[in-house]
Design a protein around this motif. Structure first.
Motif, PDB file in Angstrom:
ATOM      1  N   ASP A  27       0.824  -1.215   0.000  1.00  0.00           N
ATOM      2  CA  ASP A  27       0.000   0.000   0.000  1.00  0.00           C
ATOM      3  C   ASP A  27       0.852   1.256   0.000  1.00  0.00           C
ATOM      4  OD1 ASP A  27      -2.293  -1.469  -0.017  1.00  0.00           O
ATOM      5  OD2 ASP A  27      -2.447  -1.568   2.156  1.00  0.00           O
ATOM      6  N   PRO A  46      -4.963  -0.069   6.375  1.00  0.00           N
ATOM      7  CA  PRO A  46      -5.428  -0.991   7.404  1.00  0.00           C
ATOM      8  C   PRO A  46      -5.916  -2.331   6.817  1.00  0.00           C
ATOM      9  CG  PRO A  46      -6.876   0.935   7.204  1.00  0.00           C
ATOM     10  CD  PRO A  46      -5.815   1.081   6.199  1.00  0.00           C
ATOM     11  N   THR A  47      -5.420  -3.428   7.366  1.00  0.00           N
ATOM     12  CA  THR A  47      -5.857  -4.756   6.943  1.00  0.00           C
ATOM     13  C   THR A  47      -6.574  -5.433   8.107  1.00  0.00           C
ATOM     14  OG1 THR A  47      -3.774  -5.662   7.653  1.00  0.00           O
ATOM     15  CG2 THR A  47      -3.947  -5.087   5.336  1.00  0.00           C
ATOM     16  N   GLU A  48      -7.062  -6.653   7.868  1.00  0.00           N
ATOM     17  CA  GLU A  48      -7.737  -7.327   8.974  1.00  0.00           C
ATOM     18  C   GLU A  48      -6.714  -7.827   9.992  1.00  0.00           C
ATOM     19  OE1 GLU A  48      -9.750 -10.937   7.582  1.00  0.00           O
ATOM     20  OE2 GLU A  48      -8.701 -10.588   5.717  1.00  0.00           O
ATOM     21  N   PRO A  98     -10.443   1.480  13.707  1.00  0.00           N
ATOM     22  CA  PRO A  98     -10.625   0.468  14.735  1.00  0.00           C
ATOM     23  C   PRO A  98     -10.749  -0.930  14.115  1.00  0.00           C
ATOM     24  CG  PRO A  98     -12.652   1.678  14.431  1.00  0.00           C
ATOM     25  CD  PRO A  98     -11.625   2.330  13.560  1.00  0.00           C
ATOM     26  N   LYS A  99     -10.458  -1.931  14.899  1.00  0.00           N
ATOM     27  CA  LYS A  99     -10.581  -3.340  14.501  1.00  0.00           C
ATOM     28  C   LYS A  99      -9.730  -3.686  13.283  1.00  0.00           C
ATOM     29  CE  LYS A  99     -15.072  -3.011  14.179  1.00  0.00           C
ATOM     30  NZ  LYS A  99     -16.369  -3.465  13.743  1.00  0.00           N
ATOM     31  N   ASN A 129       2.999   7.911   1.782  1.00  0.00           N
ATOM     32  CA  ASN A 129       2.719   7.269   0.502  1.00  0.00           C
ATOM     33  C   ASN A 129       1.507   6.349   0.576  1.00  0.00           C
ATOM     34  OD1 ASN A 129       4.112   4.713  -1.503  1.00  0.00           O
ATOM     35  ND2 ASN A 129       3.313   6.634  -2.259  1.00  0.00           N
ATOM     36  N   SER A 130       1.297   5.741   1.759  1.00  0.00           N
ATOM     37  CA  SER A 130       0.199   4.783   1.872  1.00  0.00           C
ATOM     38  C   SER A 130      -1.143   5.476   2.032  1.00  0.00           C
ATOM     39  CB  SER A 130       0.436   3.859   3.056  1.00  0.00           C
ATOM     40  OG  SER A 130       0.258   4.594   4.242  1.00  0.00           O
ATOM     41  N   ILE A 235       1.416  12.433 -10.557  1.00  0.00           N
ATOM     42  CA  ILE A 235       0.212  11.615 -10.661  1.00  0.00           C
ATOM     43  C   ILE A 235      -1.009  12.447 -11.049  1.00  0.00           C
ATOM     44  CG2 ILE A 235       0.886   9.737  -9.140  1.00  0.00           C
ATOM     45  CD1 ILE A 235      -0.768  11.252  -6.937  1.00  0.00           C
TER      46      ILE A 235
ATOM     47  N   TYR B  61      -2.323  10.312  -3.134  1.00  0.00           N
ATOM     48  CA  TYR B  61      -2.130   8.990  -3.736  1.00  0.00           C
ATOM     49  C   TYR B  61      -2.562   7.939  -2.739  1.00  0.00           C
ATOM     50  CZ  TYR B  61       0.032   5.082  -6.051  1.00  0.00           C
ATOM     51  OH  TYR B  61       0.229   3.882  -6.677  1.00  0.00           O
ATOM     52  N   GLN B  62      -3.274   6.958  -3.183  1.00  0.00           N
ATOM     53  CA  GLN B  62      -3.721   5.907  -2.272  1.00  0.00           C
ATOM     54  C   GLN B  62      -4.022   4.616  -3.022  1.00  0.00           C
ATOM     55  OE1 GLN B  62      -6.296   7.523   0.566  1.00  0.00           O
ATOM     56  NE2 GLN B  62      -6.640   5.626   1.652  1.00  0.00           N
ATOM     57  N   LYS B  63      -3.662   3.508  -2.407  1.00  0.00           N
ATOM     58  CA  LYS B  63      -3.993   2.217  -3.004  1.00  0.00           C
ATOM     59  C   LYS B  63      -5.065   1.513  -2.191  1.00  0.00           C
ATOM     60  CE  LYS B  63       0.408   0.978  -5.148  1.00  0.00           C
ATOM     61  NZ  LYS B  63       1.615   0.213  -4.854  1.00  0.00           N
ATOM     62  N   LYS B  64      -5.071   1.792  -0.879  1.00  0.00           N
ATOM     63  CA  LYS B  64      -6.014   1.112   0.002  1.00  0.00           C
ATOM     64  C   LYS B  64      -7.334   1.871   0.019  1.00  0.00           C
ATOM     65  CE  LYS B  64      -6.507  -2.249   2.825  1.00  0.00           C
ATOM     66  NZ  LYS B  64      -6.131  -3.605   2.465  1.00  0.00           N
ATOM     67  N   ILE B  66     -10.818   3.013   1.698  1.00  0.00           N
ATOM     68  CA  ILE B  66     -11.526   3.181   2.968  1.00  0.00           C
ATOM     69  C   ILE B  66     -12.961   3.540   2.594  1.00  0.00           C
ATOM     70  CG2 ILE B  66     -11.585   4.423   5.180  1.00  0.00           C
ATOM     71  CD1 ILE B  66      -8.911   3.169   4.881  1.00  0.00           C
ATOM     72  N   SER B  92     -10.443  -3.787   5.057  1.00  0.00           N
ATOM     73  CA  SER B  92     -10.010  -4.785   6.025  1.00  0.00           C
ATOM     74  C   SER B  92     -11.164  -5.665   6.503  1.00  0.00           C
ATOM     75  CB  SER B  92      -9.343  -4.104   7.211  1.00  0.00           C
ATOM     76  OG  SER B  92     -10.258  -3.302   7.895  1.00  0.00           O
ATOM     77  N   GLU B  93     -12.401  -5.149   6.403  1.00  0.00           N
ATOM     78  CA  GLU B  93     -13.555  -5.939   6.822  1.00  0.00           C
ATOM     79  C   GLU B  93     -14.478  -6.182   5.639  1.00  0.00           C
ATOM     80  OE1 GLU B  93     -15.215  -3.525   9.877  1.00  0.00           O
ATOM     81  OE2 GLU B  93     -14.887  -5.104  11.340  1.00  0.00           O
ATOM     82  N   PRO B 128     -16.448   3.605  10.750  1.00  0.00           N
ATOM     83  CA  PRO B 128     -15.312   2.728  11.058  1.00  0.00           C
ATOM     84  C   PRO B 128     -15.613   1.672  12.131  1.00  0.00           C
ATOM     85  CG  PRO B 128     -14.871   5.008  11.681  1.00  0.00           C
ATOM     86  CD  PRO B 128     -16.101   5.014  10.864  1.00  0.00           C
ATOM     87  N   ASP B 129     -16.602   1.943  12.994  1.00  0.00           N
ATOM     88  CA  ASP B 129     -16.904   0.994  14.065  1.00  0.00           C
ATOM     89  C   ASP B 129     -17.826  -0.130  13.624  1.00  0.00           C
ATOM     90  OD1 ASP B 129     -15.443   2.308  16.142  1.00  0.00           O
ATOM     91  OD2 ASP B 129     -16.931   3.899  15.980  1.00  0.00           O
ATOM     92  N   LEU B 130     -18.522   0.082  12.501  1.00  0.00           N
ATOM     93  CA  LEU B 130     -19.471  -0.935  12.034  1.00  0.00           C
ATOM     94  C   LEU B 130     -19.033  -1.452  10.671  1.00  0.00           C
ATOM     95  CD1 LEU B 130     -22.707   1.080  12.752  1.00  0.00           C
ATOM     96  CD2 LEU B 130     -21.837  -0.788  14.110  1.00  0.00           C
ATOM     97  N   GLU B 131     -19.640  -2.567  10.251  1.00  0.00           N
ATOM     98  CA  GLU B 131     -19.394  -3.046   8.898  1.00  0.00           C
ATOM     99  C   GLU B 131     -20.077  -2.099   7.917  1.00  0.00           C
ATOM    100  OE1 GLU B 131     -20.878  -5.073  11.162  1.00  0.00           O
ATOM    101  OE2 GLU B 131     -19.326  -6.555  11.620  1.00  0.00           O
TER     102      GLU B 131
END
Lengths: 235, 236
Positions: A27, A46-48, A98-99, A129-130, A235, B61-64, B66, B92-93, B128-131
């Motif tokens: 990431d 953030p991952t699990e 969180p989590k 960067n992430s 970019i 820039y972002q790959k992940k 949210i 993540s979820e 963020p606290d819930l799915e």
């Protein structure tokens, strides 16, 4: 004793170069070279959360793994991991995730002087960067006290030496200095968030070292800005 | 430190322009990378500070991905329960997609979607606290363009690429449509789904889109020309 007027000369940091996004599947990743030390940092998150025991309902769990240039990680690396984890938790807004878990992997490439400062700066760039949300940026500066009680920022002094491999050789190399300091500053109030010291020094010398490093850290913050500016235009 | 719109901001910078607007008792919306701290707008990412009407945001820039409310995402169905599907939206979820959030679905008439299928859905709840919660219908109960994606090819890319090809300044998709008919879904979670008549064209299209990430807006024409040459075998 130190003279702040002469700081033009003293504040010469080693040249820093950075290359972002070098790993395709991470990431955020960066390779940073700071004079004779360099390292690769990879941020995933953030991952699990892998282990349920580490799950935190209020904030993200941070995991740092530090690989030395040669050999397997030992107690020293564990110690560094712990410090880096603490520093990163201060700057990252962990409460927003969180989590979940944020992983930081560090691989030493060249362990010259000030490798620890280089690693912390690299962590900061990799986090930027992430795209993980942060409270502020951070900059680490390495500084030594030589046997004539002079403070030197970011020394390069063993270019004539052959590369050092063992810990004993490294200890011999470092014995030239009375003490060495690594200060980490955050960008908001430019306050110290972490100090790592070795050797013998007086409180006065410590305060002077901190003042010097604070001045030098401004250069690193400027470097981050330049880096972001260059990257934003691409970019 | 002074931050103007169009400048690069770093985490922790205070955005005075947004504060000034808010003081004039005008409504200010803080978007991606900005948050409210001690009654002032503070950035938390590094990137270009942008402004559209009264919306401020940081183009970073972002790959992940949210999840955020009203995002259109492509999800992969991971499992089914009595009430809903668990969908992977590359966060993540897993996210929740209720059975009743499809057009014409009732308790007895369930949507025919299996594990492993792709769905194009809208995020309606992102905390963020819930799915995260997804739906496949709009507010009038019609499915519109949302729903299951059949056939085609889905691939992952950086979020910036999706933003880039969806940008009005980028004419890539328009130019490509002149060379070869295709269906495309660009979801903001860094997933793109494409479908054409032939497998060869699909794969070429994917490579062209991925290449566009590091192509300037004014060079898109050359990129599409290369795509056409490769597809038809005729040199232009």
């Amino acid at each position: 004793m130190l003279k702040m007027e002469a700081d033009k000369e003293i504040l010469n940091l080693k040249p820093i170069t950075a290359e972002m996004n070098i790993l395709s599947r991470s990431d955020g990743s960066v390779i940073i070279t700071q004079g004779d030390s360099s390292c690769i940092v990879n941020v995933n998150g953030p991952t699990e959360v892998v282990s349920m025991a580490n799950m935190d309902m209020n904030k993200a769990y941070m995991e740092v793994s530090y690989r030395p240039r040669c050999g397997i990680p030992g107690v020293n690396e564990r110690y560094k991991e712990k410090i880096i984890k603490n520093i990163c938790e201060t700057v990252i807004l962990t409460a927003l995730y969180p989590k979940s878990q944020i992983n930081i992997q560090i691989q030493e490439m060249d362990d010259g002087s000030g490798i620890f400062a280089c690693v912390i700066n690299a962590c900061n760039v990799a986090l930027l960067n992430s795209g993980i949300e942060m409270r502020s940026t951070m900059a680490a500066v390495h500084c030594v006290l030589d046997d004539k009680d002079n403070l030197i920022i970011d020394p390069i002094d063993y270019s004539d030496d052959t590369p050092t491999f063992s810990r004993i050789q490294k200890a011999v190399r470092n014995s030239k200095y009375k003490a060495d300091f690594t200060f980490v500053f955050e960008s908001l109030k430019e306050s110290v968030i972490s100090v790592n010291t070795n050797g013998n020094f007086t409180i006065h010398q410590y305060n002077n070292a901190q003042k010097l490093c604070k001045e030098a850290s401004k250069k690193i913050f400027e470097f981050y800005c330049d880096l972001a500016r260059k990257y934003a235009n691409v970019i | 430190m002074e931050c103007k719109v169009g400048d690069v901001v770093m985490p922790g910078n205070i955005i005075q322009e947004a504060d000034a607007l808010a003081k004039e008792s005008k409504k200010v919306v803080l978007g991606n990378g900005l948050r409210l701290e001690n009654d002032s707008a503070v950035s938390s990412k590094s990137g270009l500070l942008c402004k559209r009407k009264n919306i401020f945001y940081v183009d970073s820039y972002q790959k992940k991905y949210i999840p955020a409310k009203n995002d259109n995402v492509i999800g992969i169905v991971q499992s089914k329960t009595l009430e809903f599907f668990w969908v992977d939206i590359s966060y993540s979820e897993l996210a929740i997609l209720p059975y009743l959030a499809f057009e014409g679905a009732t308790k007895k008439n369930r949507p025919e979607i299996n594990v492993g299928d792709l769905v194009y859905a809208k995020v309606v709840l992102a905390n963020p606290d819930l799915e995260a919660e997804l739906v496949c219908v709009d507010s009038t109960g019609k499915k519109g363009k949302l729903g299951e994606l059949k056939d085609g090819l889905m691939f992952s890319c950086s979020i910036n690429l999706v933003r880039k090809i969806l940008n009005e300044k980028c004419n890539l998709l328009h130019l490509l449509s002149k060379e070869c008919p295709y269906e495309l879904v660009a979801a903001i979670n860094g997933r793109i789904w494409i479908n054409t008549k032939s497998l060869r064209a699909t794969i070429l299209l994917r490579d062209t889109i991925l290449e566009a990430e590091h192509t300037a807006y004014n060079q898109m024409k050359d990129l599409v020309d290369r795509f056409a040459t490769e597809l038809t075998g005729i040199k232009i």
